[in-house]
Design a protein around this motif. Structure first.
Motif, mmCIF file in Angstrom:
data_model
loop_
_atom_site.group_PDB
_atom_site.id
_atom_site.type_symbol
_atom_site.label_atom_id
_atom_site.label_comp_id
_atom_site.label_asym_id
_atom_site.label_seq_id
_atom_site.Cartn_x
_atom_site.Cartn_y
_atom_site.Cartn_z
ATOM 1 N N ASN A 115 54.760 21.812 36.546
ATOM 2 C CA ASN A 115 56.011 22.554 36.659
ATOM 3 C C ASN A 115 57.226 21.642 36.728
ATOM 4 O O ASN A 115 58.358 22.111 36.794
ATOM 5 C CB ASN A 115 55.973 23.492 37.864
ATOM 6 C CG ASN A 115 55.039 24.648 37.608
ATOM 7 O OD1 ASN A 115 55.208 25.387 36.636
ATOM 8 N ND2 ASN A 115 54.025 24.784 38.433
ATOM 9 N N LYS A 130 56.305 29.022 43.202
ATOM 10 C CA LYS A 130 56.742 28.452 41.924
ATOM 11 C C LYS A 130 57.870 27.472 42.246
ATOM 12 O O LYS A 130 58.911 27.855 42.766
ATOM 13 C CB LYS A 130 57.232 29.569 41.000
ATOM 14 C CG LYS A 130 57.519 29.061 39.608
ATOM 15 C CD LYS A 130 57.546 30.182 38.576
ATOM 16 C CE LYS A 130 58.083 29.722 37.241
ATOM 17 N NZ LYS A 130 57.599 28.430 36.765
ATOM 18 N N LYS A 161 49.390 24.998 28.787
ATOM 19 C CA LYS A 161 50.664 25.470 28.252
ATOM 20 C C LYS A 161 51.267 24.551 27.190
ATOM 21 O O LYS A 161 52.298 24.886 26.609
ATOM 22 C CB LYS A 161 51.651 25.752 29.378
ATOM 23 C CG LYS A 161 52.107 24.566 30.138
ATOM 24 C CD LYS A 161 53.070 25.037 31.209
ATOM 25 C CE LYS A 161 53.377 23.868 32.102
ATOM 26 N NZ LYS A 161 54.132 24.270 33.266
ATOM 27 N N ALA A 199 48.854 25.291 33.966
ATOM 28 C CA ALA A 199 48.970 23.823 34.007
ATOM 29 C C ALA A 199 48.006 23.174 33.030
ATOM 30 O O ALA A 199 48.245 22.070 32.565
ATOM 31 C CB ALA A 199 48.681 23.320 35.419
ATOM 32 N N ILE A 258 49.654 29.976 37.895
ATOM 33 C CA ILE A 258 50.269 28.656 37.721
ATOM 34 C C ILE A 258 49.205 27.595 37.440
ATOM 35 O O ILE A 258 49.350 26.767 36.548
ATOM 36 C CB ILE A 258 51.050 28.241 38.998
ATOM 37 C CG1 ILE A 258 52.157 29.246 39.307
ATOM 38 C CG2 ILE A 258 51.641 26.843 38.845
ATOM 39 C CD1 ILE A 258 52.881 28.968 40.622
ATOM 40 N N GLN A 259 48.109 27.641 38.221
ATOM 41 C CA GLN A 259 47.073 26.609 38.085
ATOM 42 C C GLN A 259 46.405 26.652 36.716
ATOM 43 O O GLN A 259 45.969 25.639 36.201
ATOM 44 C CB GLN A 259 46.006 26.764 39.180
ATOM 45 C CG GLN A 259 46.488 26.385 40.559
ATOM 46 C CD GLN A 259 47.135 27.542 41.292
ATOM 47 O OE1 GLN A 259 47.541 28.521 40.687
ATOM 48 N NE2 GLN A 259 47.252 27.426 42.598
ATOM 49 N N TYR A 286 51.014 28.676 45.960
ATOM 50 C CA TYR A 286 51.399 29.886 45.228
ATOM 51 C C TYR A 286 52.908 29.974 45.010
ATOM 52 O O TYR A 286 53.406 30.942 44.443
ATOM 53 C CB TYR A 286 50.870 31.134 45.942
ATOM 54 C CG TYR A 286 49.362 31.129 45.938
ATOM 55 C CD1 TYR A 286 48.676 31.424 44.760
ATOM 56 C CD2 TYR A 286 48.642 30.735 47.054
ATOM 57 C CE1 TYR A 286 47.294 31.362 44.713
ATOM 58 C CE2 TYR A 286 47.259 30.671 47.017
ATOM 59 C CZ TYR A 286 46.595 30.988 45.848
ATOM 60 O OH TYR A 286 45.228 30.906 45.793
#
Lengths: 305, 246
Positions: free
Chosen positions: A132, B13, A272, A269, A265-266, B11
């Motif tokens: 991120n 962002k 993407k 990663a 999110i994981q 969790y």
């Protein structure tokens, strides 16, 4: 100054990740040597000698290096590295991640992990916070120890007419603290996940391991590899080495098809940076649609077949 | 001995600061690094099985780390050691501090997470093994102690690998090693009474000089929003003719 690359191999052939690491090293203006340590691995050294950009191959061929355990391999790398190398590189695979920090600590230098771009002799870019954020980091250490994220680099070319000199090393360092017991490989006729052009991944949405056959069928039709989200692995649909994400493998294929994966999110990663992302999901609000080039909302059990 | 780290909650962002100096950590929920939770759980299970006598948790960082150490105590660790230091120490520095703690505590086994989910380095366990000259079992999904050795199943690319290591050994945990428990309220209360030793970086003769400089932190390039297709045939058509990937 010169660069030393630690080859990853299975004593028979070189890993594609090593070819990408060699290519990454071309961004450094220095001569490239590759260390091949293993047992009965002469063929690997010959293979390396034909890779574009390689000037020298160092071969440590001895039973003590058969399983390339970190304890003695790190000591070997440090002994070979001596004062002559300014950069030591390996792929950021489980092999490189296991070995290189041990090498760095023995040399009393830091390490740059999972590098996606080499900007100059001392500055690199690497992802943090599960991709991120991208950090530009400069190392002031005399020796730069770096692991390379293979998904970010192309394969180095093989030049059949080239033949870099192979010199045998007679450094034998025994490992009396760790012993190899066994290895369970996952058999697959599909292309290797990290190197595949097409990856079809399944998630919790598949419901059970039988439904995973749908993903396998699609992957076979496209000549692709299969991947999975952590939810699918934890639920026992597939084995864990197929997991794509921050804690699993990081892939960047030309086409990534996410089936029944919400897009946590994981997981993002790990995929993407794929060129084209297709999402198939029955939830129109799934986060995966925010990064997918093509999205298809609907029931995967109707759409996949 | 278990080493743990305080990180931004997995969790959350994260937001990159506009000046490129890092990510926003003010008013952001913090938590124990998930891999560290697994390491604590494994240590507590070994103690419950009678293989381990005492579980000591260690954390290097700002005073706020004590929250995460208390959490570990509530999960079943016996005592904690907090080493006061600025956040964001380099892995080699943390490994050197842990080396000193190991010399003092003489643990039979050291457990820690395979990587912290903020810096994603995956280095400290391997560096600590190198500094102490001990064997390493990284990315462990199974740990079995047998006399003066430990058998570790490691998650490697392409499958699993088993190694037998001489104790003391350093083991870094993968996600599938176990499922961490939740701390119960009575245990959280009890944890407040468990001993926490407080030290500072100055108590260790460790060279903490920085070797790496973060020049800039930027958000990754954003992907362009894609299109929704209505049917499978439209999808296949687009993949063939627009994206040209199949």
């Amino acid at each position: 100054m010169a660069t030393l690359i630690i080859a990853e191999h299975n004593n028979l052939s070189l890993s594609p990740d090593t070819l990408k690491t060699i290519n990454a090293a071309m961004a450094l203006s220095s001569s490239v040597s590759v260390l091949v340590a293993g047992d009965n691995c002469r063929s690997v050294a010959d293979e390396v000698s034909k890779v574009a950009g390689v000037e020298q191959v160092l071969l440590a061929n001895n039973t003590v290096y058969e399983h390339q355990l970190a304890e003695n391999l790190s000591a070997l790398v440090v002994e070979v590295a001596g004062q002559q190398y300014s950069h030591i590189l390996a792929p950021a695979t489980t092999f490189g991640k296991n070995l290189m920090p041990r090498v760095a600590a023995l040399l009393d230098v830091g390490q740059l992990s999972d590098v996606i771009q080499i900007k100059s002799e001392d500055t690199v870019i690497r992802p943090v916070y599960a991709g991120n954020a991208l950090a530009e980091v400069r190392s002031n250490d005399p020796i730069k120890v770096i692991t390379i994220r293979s998904a970010a680099f192309d394969l180095a070319e093989i030049q059949p007419e080239q033949s870099a000199p192979v010199s045998e090393l007679d450094i034998v360092i025994a490992n009396d603290m760790a012993q190899f017991v066994s290895r369970q490989a996952v058999e697959s006729e599909r292309p290797e996940l990290a190197a595949a052009r097409v990856v079809v991944s399944g998630g919790r949405g598949l419901g059970n391991s039988d439904s995973f056959a749908l993903v396998e069928k699609l992957a076979d039709k496209l000549g692709g590899a299969i991947g999975a989200s952590r939810a699918a692995v934890d639920a026992g649909f597939v084995s864990n080495d197929l997991q794509v994400g921050q804690t699993g493998k990081i892939v960047a294929p030309e086409l990534y098809i996410a089936v029944g994966i919400s897009g946590a999110i994981q997981h993002l990663a790990g995929m993407k940076d794929s060129k084209v992302i297709v999402a198939i999901n029955n939830d129109p609000d799934a986060p995966i649609f925010q990064i997918a080039d093509y999205g298809l909302v609907g029931d995967l059990f109707e759409l996949l077949p | 001995m278990v080493a743990i780290k305080r990180v931004i909650d997995p969790y959350v962002k994260v937001r990159v600061k506009n000046d490129g100096s890092g990510v926003e950590t003010n008013n952001v929920k913090m938590a124990m690094n998930p891999f560290c939770e697994i390491a604590v759980e494994e240590a507590v299970r070994l103690k419950e099985a009678g293989t381990v006598e005492e579980v000591v948790v260690v954390s290097v960082g700002e005073t706020s780390c004590q929250e995460q150490l208390r959490t570990a105590l509530a999960l079943g660790a016996d005592r904690a050691i907090h080493i006061e230091a600025e956040t964001g120490l380099e892995p080699l520095t943390v490994a050197k501090v842990l080396q000193s703690v190991m010399e003092k505590e003489q643990p039979g086994l050291v457990l820690m997470g395979k990587q912290s989910i903020d810096s994603d380095n995956n280095q400290v366990a391997q560096m600590l093994s190198a500094l102490t000259g001990r064997p390493q079992g990284t990315f462990a999904s199974n740990v079995t102690i047998d006399g003066d050795t430990v058998t570790v199943t490691r998650e490697v690319d392409g499958g699993l690998e088993s190694l037998q290591l001489m104790l003391p050994a350093i083991i870094s945990t993968d996600l599938r090693l176990n499922e961490p428990r939740y701390a119960s309220l009575p245990n959280i209360m009890k944890a407040k009474k468990k001993p926490m030793e407080q030290l500072t970086l100055a108590d260790f003769s460790v060279d903490a000089s920085r070797r790496q400089e973060v020049l800039n932190v930027a958000p990754p390039p954003e992907r362009q929003g894609g299109v929704r297709v209505a049917s499978v045939s439209e999808l296949v058509d687009k993949l063939k003719n627009e994206a040209k990937v199949i």
